[in-house]
Design a protein around this motif. Sequence first.
Motif, PDB file in Angstrom:
ATOM      1  N   ILE A 107      44.443  39.029  43.729  1.00 19.44           N
ATOM      2  CA  ILE A 107      45.569  39.535  42.947  1.00 19.44           C
ATOM      3  C   ILE A 107      45.698  38.741  41.654  1.00 19.44           C
ATOM      4  CG2 ILE A 107      48.076  39.825  42.918  1.00 19.44           C
ATOM      5  CD1 ILE A 107      46.818  41.788  44.711  1.00 19.44           C
ATOM      6  N   ARG A 108      45.543  37.412  41.769  1.00 21.44           N
ATOM      7  CA  ARG A 108      45.590  36.559  40.571  1.00 21.44           C
ATOM      8  C   ARG A 108      44.498  36.971  39.590  1.00 21.44           C
ATOM      9  NH1 ARG A 108      47.720  31.381  39.917  1.00 21.44           N
ATOM     10  NH2 ARG A 108      48.324  31.451  42.093  1.00 21.44           N
ATOM     11  N   PHE A 109      43.316  37.264  40.128  1.00 23.79           N
ATOM     12  CA  PHE A 109      42.181  37.673  39.298  1.00 23.79           C
ATOM     13  C   PHE A 109      42.497  38.988  38.567  1.00 23.79           C
ATOM     14  CE2 PHE A 109      37.996  39.868  39.026  1.00 23.79           C
ATOM     15  CZ  PHE A 109      37.429  39.028  38.104  1.00 23.79           C
ATOM     16  N   ALA A 110      43.133  39.921  39.291  1.00 27.49           N
ATOM     17  CA  ALA A 110      43.452  41.202  38.678  1.00 27.49           C
ATOM     18  C   ALA A 110      44.399  41.027  37.498  1.00 27.49           C
ATOM     19  CB  ALA A 110      44.072  42.136  39.715  1.00 27.49           C
ATOM     20  N   TRP A 111      45.456  40.256  37.710  1.00 26.95           N
ATOM     21  CA  TRP A 111      46.468  40.125  36.660  1.00 26.95           C
ATOM     22  C   TRP A 111      46.066  39.119  35.605  1.00 26.95           C
ATOM     23  CZ3 TRP A 111      50.386  43.346  35.993  1.00 26.95           C
ATOM     24  CH2 TRP A 111      50.775  44.131  37.061  1.00 26.95           C
ATOM     25  N   GLY A 112      45.342  38.054  36.008  1.00 28.63           N
ATOM     26  CA  GLY A 112      45.072  36.962  35.088  1.00 28.63           C
ATOM     27  C   GLY A 112      43.782  37.095  34.311  1.00 28.63           C
ATOM     28  N   VAL A 113      42.808  37.818  34.835  1.00 25.51           N
ATOM     29  CA  VAL A 113      41.512  37.912  34.149  1.00 25.51           C
ATOM     30  C   VAL A 113      41.219  39.349  33.718  1.00 25.51           C
ATOM     31  CG1 VAL A 113      39.032  37.529  34.341  1.00 25.51           C
ATOM     32  CG2 VAL A 113      40.622  35.962  35.462  1.00 25.51           C
ATOM     33  N   LEU A 114      41.228  40.265  34.684  1.00 24.39           N
ATOM     34  CA  LEU A 114      40.778  41.629  34.378  1.00 24.39           C
ATOM     35  C   LEU A 114      41.680  42.315  33.358  1.00 24.39           C
ATOM     36  CD1 LEU A 114      39.577  43.286  37.673  1.00 24.39           C
ATOM     37  CD2 LEU A 114      38.243  42.469  35.753  1.00 24.39           C
ATOM     38  N   LEU A 115      42.999  42.250  33.597  1.00 31.25           N
ATOM     39  CA  LEU A 115      43.921  42.973  32.713  1.00 31.25           C
ATOM     40  C   LEU A 115      43.893  42.426  31.282  1.00 31.25           C
ATOM     41  CD1 LEU A 115      45.917  45.266  32.524  1.00 31.25           C
ATOM     42  CD2 LEU A 115      47.721  43.699  33.215  1.00 31.25           C
ATOM     43  N   PRO A 116      43.986  41.091  31.080  1.00 24.50           N
ATOM     44  CA  PRO A 116      43.888  40.578  29.705  1.00 24.50           C
ATOM     45  C   PRO A 116      42.556  40.920  29.057  1.00 24.50           C
ATOM     46  CG  PRO A 116      44.720  38.885  31.165  1.00 24.50           C
ATOM     47  CD  PRO A 116      44.309  40.019  32.036  1.00 24.50           C
ATOM     48  N   ALA A 117      41.455  40.775  29.801  1.00 19.79           N
ATOM     49  CA  ALA A 117      40.141  41.080  29.236  1.00 19.79           C
ATOM     50  C   ALA A 117      40.082  42.537  28.781  1.00 19.79           C
ATOM     51  CB  ALA A 117      39.049  40.802  30.268  1.00 19.79           C
ATOM     52  N   ALA A 118      40.575  43.430  29.657  1.00 19.77           N
ATOM     53  CA  ALA A 118      40.550  44.851  29.317  1.00 19.77           C
ATOM     54  C   ALA A 118      41.427  45.127  28.103  1.00 19.77           C
ATOM     55  CB  ALA A 118      41.017  45.684  30.513  1.00 19.77           C
ATOM     56  N   THR A 119      42.577  44.438  28.023  1.00 17.71           N
ATOM     57  CA  THR A 119      43.486  44.669  26.901  1.00 17.71           C
ATOM     58  C   THR A 119      42.844  44.229  25.590  1.00 17.71           C
ATOM     59  OG1 THR A 119      45.267  44.179  28.435  1.00 17.71           O
ATOM     60  CG2 THR A 119      45.845  44.325  26.124  1.00 17.71           C
TER      61      THR A 119
END
Lengths: 325, 169
Positions: free
Chosen positions: A297-309
């Motif tokens: 969950i941390r990975f989803a919010w902390g890495v994937l979402l910012p990277a995608a943004t």
Amino acid sequence: MIWQLFLTAVKALVLILALLFAFAYITWIMRRGLARFQVRLGPNRVGPFGLLQPIADAVKAIFKEDITVERADRVLYWLAPLIAFTFALAAFAAIPVGPDGWVVANLDMGVLYVFAVSELAVYGIFLAGWASGSKYPLMGGLRSIAALVGYELALGMAILPVVLMTGSLNLQDIVAWQQKHGYLILWQFPAFLVYFVASLAEMSRTPFDFAEAEQELVAGFHTEYASMKFVSFYIAELLHWITGSALMATLFLGGWAAPFGLPEVPVLWLFLKWAIFIFLVLWIWASWFRTRYDQMIRFAWGVLLPAATVWFLITAYYVAKGGAL
Amino acid sequence: MIVFNLLAGALLLLTGFLSVYLRNAVHAALALAANFVVMGTVYMVLQARFLGWVQIIVYAGAIMVLFVFVIMLLYAAQAEVGVDPLPWMRRAAAGVALAGFLALAYAFSAARSALGDKAATALLQGGTARVLGPVLWDEWRYPVMLVAALLFVATVAAVALLRPGRGTA
């Protein structure tokens, strides 16, 4: 009008039969493939190479006793597999397998359709967990919601650059754009990476298959299910894998369009590209570990979402400057 | 078309009533989700397709989070609702809802007589993203940005409030 309706119904029927057939043999591919990775044989007794194994499994499942646990919420317990199965089956309808007529529903918002339907399928998983009236299924159901909230955002953010570049939400248009300008995996590699990881979670495959996580939760949301109800969940789950792979092939690998100027054959090219993703997921499944739930969950919010943004903003700038299109 | 309208209306009313009157919180939330999905299909039939899909993705998806709240807040005690602590509230809410419904009905009938059936359909043009986008980002640029700013502030505030090791917790 009537003719149109009839044609759509026939197409839908063909698609459903094809998907169920694909499901049956994906279980075979999955079991034989995983066995190969683990240096063993896998099912090879029923028919040549074990090819009749899925039929044997189906017969076995039908004749098993259909149990309803005492503390279950009867209506929802019955409804949950139905919801999961129906929406998993419906998601493929917007994905084109060939030019023009080769799609059940050529929606001008095909991407949104696939999103909405695969989101609604999570209801089946959560309700199964809740209606079982037992603690491990409930935890599995809650985990599936947390994953949905986390990964759906990253998934949407990873699709946005694709939509920006092609200028359409229609999957046929996206394929047509790729025929003209080259595959989006070349244009949008960072988006593809985020999308691939997020859709592993969406399909609940290793390393993100924590909704069932057999070491922690017995069998997760379908612990209390048996017989054909269990099979419905099993079908739904593998259909997510099938549809998710086809969608990735369509969005990033040009869908049904033939590569390298080869002759156009409907179905064939999508099938081959789809097989690449099926194999990739199986490969990861066989060789990776399951991540811990809170870490993912941390990975989803902390890495994937910012990277995608960030990638979305870069693409938006590029498109606004008059690149692409 | 008439069959669809009647069916959709009946389903909307049924799921709406169920979401208010079912005693089990999860059942009620599920009825609300079904209501939103039917509402989405109504939007699509009324030529507002983008809105329809967004209705399903955002609203029906948000119900999922409601489930989590139900379980986190009520499951330990009871998922079923007990005696209503504020009985007059129901009647008051019914009155407000009725007044709101009448006001909306009046507004729509006025708008309809001003526009006419054909004009509305022509204006919507299928309600695709391509039609909706320019309207949102040109004509209604500032309201959209204001809403975005509002949501951003709310997110930052939520994160700030939940930061561990500060204040009471």
